[in-house]
Design an enzyme around this catalytic site. Structure first.
Site, PDB file in Angstrom:
ATOM      1  NE  ARG A 197     -22.144  -4.442   3.997  1.00 27.52           N
ATOM      2  CZ  ARG A 197     -20.970  -4.891   3.567  1.00 27.52           C
ATOM      3  NH1 ARG A 197     -19.862  -4.467   4.124  1.00 27.52           N
ATOM      4  NH2 ARG A 197     -20.917  -5.781   2.613  1.00 27.52           N
TER       5      ARG A 197
ATOM      6  CE  LYS B  24      -4.368   1.208   2.260  1.00 28.65           C
ATOM      7  NZ  LYS B  24      -5.246   0.880   3.401  1.00 28.65           N
TER       8      LYS B  24
ATOM      9  CD  GLU C 185     -19.738  -3.798   8.237  1.00 29.75           C
ATOM     10  OE1 GLU C 185     -18.916  -2.947   7.853  1.00 29.75           O
ATOM     11  OE2 GLU C 185     -19.961  -4.866   7.614  1.00 29.75           O
TER      12      GLU C 185
END
Length: 620
Positions: free
Chosen positions: A392, A279, A364
């Site tokens: 969600r 990254k 979640e």
């Protein structure tokens, strides 16, 4: 080089030297552009060679590329004819995520994580049913998003097919923060295993590695005249699921990437390609950053990576301070995050009480139900999550937390209009959804003091779920109450017999005060009020508005299904004759723009609300 690229075919025409030059130029463009506009910088710097490889091996749009979550699609946009990044994430400019209206090469606009595998398996099955056996669906998913439950549901499903699905796991060891859990340990074991060496041809070799002797099959693929790194197949979790595994591959070696992707494409069935990337690759401030500040940035100085304008004290910081203080007082307090420890403000608590913070990954649903379990076991869990992501887990809030009387506190960060990240990131649905959950209580603080008070009151509830919602960005000035009627705080009064009451929920309380002042300038007696706890209907609401002719509600959630409607229904049932005007977000998907632009377009600024109120009074 980049000026020569208007479509993926142009990328396939380049030689290796030109590709190396193009990759370098793309990184320069990303740093220069995103430093001016803000956006997701680190993830895109890490996928330059991978994206080049994808467009050289697969024939987009005939082959379908699905990016999970889509924040790493900037390179893909550059290679598909979209090179004007001057208004990235601004109204009229490029979206920060894939968007179908921009290009036929974009497919999935929903920027919630862990969905790409389900999309790809459905697309591939559709191609197979239509007899289009030469088309491939490719899902590019990060190791962070791979922790999500939907991804594993899709893996279980696709392994039972022979559809042409290529799953590219972009493994950089991070989402917003280092990826955690069993999957992360497994991938890290592969990433650091010394047995992954270069071999030529097929063969077997036995290794001794702190355990029983095991045999591994290995292969090196010839790419042109070069033998690239061994692609090893080992009995493991992916192959146990029935998936062919290719990797690990150096994601910054384009020849390796192309060889692996070609191998996967030509197999003709479900294949998982494990690609190792870094990254922030090629940008020293991002490479040296351990806090992952460059995952998403505002405007920065490109030379240093430092913000052009330092952030003001924000709502998340208020929660972070109060959570830490409460944690020192209560040893039953537990923080839960879905792979976003730092963005939601749990980092200070985690540093002080590491054993009392649980990072569940991008999961979640699991977070909510495990929180209910923690509550049953005698703890008080605090799940800090972006408001849009709690959508969600509505079923778990309803049937696992509320039904079971679980004392769980939900801290909904980025609630309301967020703007520049587009339709899937606006936290505008939570109040309309959550007000239907029995026993659940919702607080919408208007300033820092009411935020601190709401949090303390929320964690004191041990027999029902509580919600505290607050917006993105800096905290405004304190809005103390002049006086209160029950739980309703009167913030401003103009005249002794108010004809109009303007009620602002949460951060819209400031707008209510400003709108009331504008209405009063027209000679109308008016008051502005707010409440910290907004659901169930606040005590004192009926008393406050019973003598008014008009009541105006302002909320940064859905206007036609929100709490303003709930308040009006309760007042009417109590015999209040006032007419009501509800101002909020329209029930539509809001395209990316600044928060101020969306507020103005939705008629949620003080001037628009005052004008609408005065017009209603004239027409009455």
């Amino acid at each position: 080089m980049l000026e020569r690229i208007s479509q993926p075919q142009d990328v396939r025409a380049l030689n290796q030297e030109e590709l190396t030059e193009l990759a370098s130029e793309i990184r320069d463009v990303l740093v220069d552009s995103v430093s001016r506009t803000g956006g997701h910088l680190g993830p895109n710097l890490g996928v330059v060679e991978l994206t080049l490889g994808l467009h050289r091996v697969f024939d987009s749009p005939r082959d379908t590329l699905v990016f999970d979550t889509g924040h790493q699609s900037y390179v893909h946009k550059l290679l598909t004819g979209r090179q004007d990044f001057s208004n990235l994430r601004s109204r009229g400019g490029l979206a920060g995520y894939p968007q179908r209206s921009e290009s036929e090469h974009d497919v999935v606009e929903n920027s919630h994580a862990s969905t790409s595998l389900s999309w790809a398996t459905g697309i591939a099955r559709g191609y197979a049913l239509r007899g289009e056996d030469d088309r491939t669906a490719v899902a590019v998913i990060g190791d962070g998003a791979l922790t999500g439950g939907m991804a594993w549901e899709a893996l279980n499903s696709v392994s039972d097919t022979q559809d042409r699905v290529v799953i590219v796991v972009n493994d950089n060891g991070r989402s917003y923060a280092p990826t955690i859990g069993g999957l992360a340990r497994r991938l890290d074991g592969i990433r650091t295993d010394p047995r992954y060496e270069q071999f030529l041809g097929w063969g077997k070799r036995t290794f001794k590695d702190r355990g029983p002797m095991r045999t591994f099959t290995y292969k090196t693929v010839m790419h042109g005249k070069r033998a690239v790194k061994g692609l090893i197949t080992e009995p493991g979790m992916f192959e146990d699921l029935g998936l062919k595994y290719v990797g690990p591959v150096d994601g910054h070696d384009l020849e390796q990437v192309e060889a692996a992707l070609t191998h996967a494409r030509d197999y003709g069935g479900p294949v998982l390609v494990h690609v190792l990337t870094e990254k922030g690759r090629g940008y020293i401030p991002a490479e040296e950053d351990v806090a992952d500040r460059f995952h998403a940035v505002g405007k920065i100085h490109p030379e240093t990576g430092l913000p052009v304008k330092p952030s003001r004290f924000g709502w998340t910081k208020v929660f972070a301070e109060e959570m830490l203080a409460a944690g020192r007082e209560r040893d039953d307090l537990v923080g839960i995050t879905a792979a976003m420890l730092q963005p939601v403000g749990l980092q200070p608590f985690a540093e002080a009480f590491p054993e009392r913070v649980i990072d569940v990954g991008i999961a979640e649903q699991h977070a909510v139900t495990s929180a209910a379990g923690l509550a049953f076991a005698g703890m008080h869990p605090v799940f800090a999550v972006y408001a849009t992501f709690l959508n969600r887990a509505f079923d778990q809030v309803l049937l696992d937390a509320a039904l079971h009387g679980a004392g769980v506190t939900f801290m909904l960060d980025r609630a309301g209009i967020t703007g520049d990240d587009g339709p899937s990131h606006n936290g505008m649905w939570d109040m309309a959804l959550l007000r239907h959950v029995p026993t659940l209580q919702i607080a919408a603080p208007r300033d820092a003091p009411s935020m601190r008070q709401a949090f303390r009151e929320a964690i004191a509830v041990d027999d029902a779920p509580t919600v505290v919602r607050y917006p993105k960005g800096p905290v405004g000035d304190d809005l103390p109450a002049a006086r209160s009627v029950g739980a309703m705080d009167i913030l401003a009064e103009h005249g002794e017999q108010p004809q109009v009451a303007v009620l602002g929920l949460g951060p819209m309380a400031t707008t209510a005060v400003d709108a009331a002042e504008k209405i009063a300038a027209d000679g109308i007696d008016v008051l502005a009020a707010s409440a910290t706890w907004v659901h169930p209907v606040p005590e004192g609401l009926v008393e406050l508005v019973k003598d008014c002719d008009w009541v105006v509600t302002i909320e940064d959630g859905l206007a036609d299904a929100g709490l303003g409607q709930e308040w009006a229904d309760a007042a009417r049932q109590a015999g209040v004759k006032a007419q009501w005007l509800h101002r909020g977000v329209p029930r539509e998907f809001l395209q990316h723009a600044s928060r101020a632009q969306i507020v103005e377009a939705s008629g949620l600024d003080a001037s628009a609300i005052a004008d609408a109120t005065l017009a209603a009074l004239r027409d009455d």
